[in-house]
Design a protein around this motif. Structure first.
Motif, short mmCIF file in Angstrom:
data_model
loop_
_atom_site.label_atom_id
_atom_site.label_comp_id
_atom_site.label_asym_id
_atom_site.label_seq_id
_atom_site.Cartn_x
_atom_site.Cartn_y
_atom_site.Cartn_z
N GLN A 484 0.85 -1.20 0.00
CA GLN A 484 0.00 0.00 0.00
C GLN A 484 0.88 1.24 0.00
OE1 GLN A 484 -3.21 -0.15 2.77
NE2 GLN A 484 -3.30 -2.38 2.71
N THR A 485 0.34 2.33 -0.53
CA THR A 485 1.15 3.54 -0.58
C THR A 485 0.54 4.66 0.26
OG1 THR A 485 0.03 4.21 -2.58
CG2 THR A 485 2.18 3.18 -2.86
N GLY A 522 5.48 -4.49 4.01
CA GLY A 522 5.29 -5.53 5.02
C GLY A 522 4.99 -4.92 6.37
N THR A 523 4.46 -5.75 7.27
CA THR A 523 4.10 -5.28 8.61
C THR A 523 4.58 -6.29 9.65
OG1 THR A 523 2.02 -6.49 8.70
CG2 THR A 523 1.95 -4.31 7.70
N ASN A 531 -5.67 -3.29 7.71
CA ASN A 531 -5.88 -1.89 8.04
C ASN A 531 -4.59 -1.09 8.06
OD1 ASN A 531 -8.01 -0.36 8.50
ND2 ASN A 531 -8.52 -1.25 10.51
N VAL A 532 -3.55 -1.64 7.44
CA VAL A 532 -2.22 -1.12 7.71
C VAL A 532 -2.04 0.35 7.34
CG1 VAL A 532 -1.34 -2.12 5.58
CG2 VAL A 532 0.24 -1.49 7.36
N LYS A 533 -2.65 0.75 6.23
CA LYS A 533 -2.48 2.13 5.82
C LYS A 533 -3.08 3.07 6.87
CE LYS A 533 -3.42 5.27 2.11
NZ LYS A 533 -3.96 5.53 0.79
N HIS A 534 -4.27 2.67 7.32
CA HIS A 534 -4.95 3.47 8.34
C HIS A 534 -4.12 3.53 9.62
CE1 HIS A 534 -8.17 5.07 10.78
NE2 HIS A 534 -7.95 4.10 11.65
N ILE A 535 -3.54 2.40 9.99
CA ILE A 535 -2.74 2.36 11.22
C ILE A 535 -1.54 3.30 11.10
CG2 ILE A 535 -1.18 0.90 12.59
CD1 ILE A 535 -3.19 -1.36 12.21
N ALA A 565 -3.15 3.40 17.51
CA ALA A 565 -3.68 3.19 16.16
C ALA A 565 -4.07 1.75 15.92
CB ALA A 565 -2.65 3.63 15.13
N SER A 566 -3.42 0.80 16.56
CA SER A 566 -3.73 -0.58 16.20
C SER A 566 -4.47 -1.36 17.28
CB SER A 566 -2.44 -1.31 15.79
OG SER A 566 -1.42 -1.12 16.74
#
Ligand code: ADP
Ligand code: MG
Length: 615
Positions: A484-485, A522-523, A531-535, A565-566
């Protein structure tokens, strides 16, 4: 070859000096206010416009200046405060370098009106960019008024360097707070664009603190005092319960002047060590009175860091004073986890009417034979605390839940909102957990009913996990199927890049992908990657907001932002396993009682409290 070395003109020399003394509007405010105090003023009025960019006006009722002094005051190294080098060691006034006015006048347009008490007539002086524009006699009251206009008009680089008005006015307020706290017997007023910010009457230190920081802090201070031949230490320290995550209410003064002293700050933190979460800072307002010759105020150009001759002796005195003061709060037993027996955690502060009836949710589709635990929510690492996941920890702390004494005994299954309570899971047996409003987890404990805020609990767990991985830099990274960007403007990108190495250290894989564009590949395994972008965006926003100037706190800030955030949110139904493992992980934490932002995670409604209600 012809000679090439020549002396700088005064105005250039002054501008260079100004670079050191005058960094922003707040520096001008500080210098002018300190001069007013040195002049014996009892009333100081400060008006600023556009955070000091267009106008800084400081008026005092001090001793004023004669016409000759008025002109002399703007010369470099012109001071009435020291005569010879010996004076440097016994200086008691605020400024002494004779540089401030010369510096200010070299980078702004300055008008001054002054009159000493003995003179009939006053003096008006206008100086711009070090150049005398005019000097004339004028009628004015005793005292001095400075008007500093268009600061840095001739130094565009400095002007560009200034931050937003909100930031610059914050700096001005900080300066005023410092001098106002050091001089409670002087009255101060600060106006910004004609609206009042501070209106502080002359009073004692405690009232001054209340005027600046409000009643809530004033009611939670205890006085401390020790007097020895080395130093006289006197002031107030705050209730640990009132402590906060951020700096802001910590003030040291030496002989009535604000100072920073990281070493003495540590002495205080050590005093609070066992009774306050590690990430919090208590309020304190402490003045040290020492022989002027036993300190060196000149080790730092802006003169806030001060070296004491007897530093370690003063440290010991300070710590003893703090310990004694803390004793007065009677707080030490209340959150000391090593203590035997019942623990006195503050009760719910809400009035009884605010406590709503537990909401019972029955799931009609509940099938006790179906062992699927992931229907509601994926378990996000509640129980993978790196150090200890001792399920009994919390029971030891809060007293074992005694089933036969609780109203939630065997029939509790049907009443609880946990959807997949599974009696065959050993961890669950004997545990009474109830989730209400998808927000709180309730469980009986020896002293009453324990209420846990699920979101804050999860934040605490994640915070400690993030801190461990950040400290060890051992993050494990899971590649994303669909990278994601994130796109950021230039200013944000600069800040984001300071955060990126730490993000990558805990297991994110984020790279720059062109200017202002970042790609998340990666996370770390333990966060929800749908939800990574949001986090990341939320964490970044949090990070931005909390971005003070304390560098070594960056990891904590990042861990807090990420945890917030997470974490799971309110409204999230938890299975009983999830709730159970949330609680286990919480009590495996070092500081389970508080969320990373210092809010309570656990409250206990005591039995006698309940009994009172049924009377
Ligand atoms: P310093 O404060 O280090 O002496 P400054 O440049 O700030 O140097 O001020 C120069 C001199 O101007 C001071 O020593 C003082 O005599 C005089 N002065 C400045 N501000 C005031 C004031 N508000 N009231 C009376 N005298 C002042
Ligand atoms: Mg001065």
């Amino acid at each position: 070859m012809s000679d090439i070395i020549h002396l700088l003109s005064d105005s250039v020399a002054n501008q260079i000096a100004a670079g050191e003394v005058i960094q922003r509007p707040a520096s001008v405010v500080k210098e002018l206010v300190e001069n007013a105090i040195d002049a014996g003023a009892t009333k100081i009025l400060i008006h600023v416009k556009d955070a000091g960019r267009t106008l800084i006006q400081v008026s005092d009722n001090g001793k004023g200046m004669s016409p000759t002094d008025a002109r002399m005051a703007f010369e470099r190294h012109a001071t009435s405060k020291i005569n010879d080098a010996g004076d440097l060691f016994s200086i008691r006034t605020m400024g002494f370098r004779g540089e401030a006015l010369a510096s200010i006048a070299s980078v702004a347009d300055v008008e001054m009106k002054t009159k000493s008490e003995n003179d009939e007539i006053g003096t008006f002086i206008h100086i711009s960019g070090s150049e005398l524009i005019s000097q004339e006699a004028t009628a004015t009251t005793s005292g001095t008024t400075f008007c500093v206009k268009n600061l840095f008009y001739n130094v565009p680089a400095r002007r560009k360097f200034l931050k937003t008005n909100a930031t610059e006015i914050r700096h001005i307020m900080n300066e005023i707070q410092r001098v106002a706290l050091a001089n409670p017997s002087i009255s101060f007023s600060l106006y910004h664009n004609d609206s009042p910010i501070y209106d502080l009457p002359a009073d004692n230190l405690k009232k001054r603190i209340v005027h600046i920081f409000g009643n809530s802090i004033g009611n939670n201070l205890v006085p401390i005092e020790v007097e020895t031949s080395i130093a006289h230490i006197k002031g107030f320290i705050g209730d640990p319960k009132m402590s906060r995550r951020s700096f802001g209410e910590q003030f040291f003064f030496v002989n009535g002047r604000y100072m920073k002293h990281p070493f003495f700050h540590k002495a205080i933190m050590q005093g609070y060590e066992k009774i306050m979460p590690r990430e919090l800072v208590p309020a304190y307002f402490i003045n040290f009175t020492v022989e002027a010759s036993s300190i060196d105020i000149n080790i730092h150009p802006t003169k806030t860091e001060i070296k004491f001759e007897n530093e370690s002796a003063v440290w010991q005195l300070l710590q003893a004073a703090v310990r004694e003061g803390l004793g007065k709060f009677n707080v030490i037993p209340s959150i000391d986890f090593d203590q035997e027996g019942s623990i006195d955690i503050p009760l719910l502060t809400k009035s009884p009417h605010d406590i709503s009836m537990p909401q019972v949710r029955i799931d009609p589709t509940y099938n006790p034979f179906q062992h699927d635990k992931s229907v509601q929510v994926s378990s996000r690492g509640f129980s993978n605390h790196p150090e200890k996941t001792d399920a009994e920890n919390w029971e030891k702390l809060y007293g074992e839940p005694r089933q036969n004494e609780t109203p939630f005994a065997d029939t509790e299954n049907e009443q609880s909102s946990f959807l997949s309570h599974d009696e065959n899971t050993p961890v669950e047996s004997g545990r009474n957990l109830l989730q209400i409003k998808n927000k709180y987890i309730l469980t009986p404990v020896k002293s009453g009913l324990m209420v846990i805020d699920q979101r804050r609990a999860h934040q605490r767990i994640l915070f400690e996990q993030f801190m461990v991985t950040l400290t060890n830099e051992e993050g494990y990274c899971q590649q994303l199927l669909f990278p994601q960007t994130i796109e950021l403007n230039h200013a944000d990108a600069v800040l984001f890049e300071t955060m990126m190495p730490d993000l990558n250290a805990i297991g994110f894989d984020i790279r720059e992908f062109g200017p202002g564009t970042y790609i998340i590949n990666g996370t770390p395994g333990f966060i929800d990657d749908t939800n990574v972008k949001h986090i990341i965006e939320t964490a970044f926003a949090q990070y931005k907001e909390s971005n003070g100037n304390i560098k070594d706190e960056t990891k904590e800030k990042l861990a807090t932002s990420l945890a917030i955030a997470s974490s799971i949110s309110y409204g999230q139904t938890l299975t009983s396993e999830e709730a159970g493992s949330l609680i286990d992980s919480l009590f495996a934490c070092q500081t389970p009682n508080y969320s990373p932002t210092g809010k309570p995670v656990i409250e206990i409604i005591k039995l006698d409290e309940m009994e009172k209600r049924f009377k």
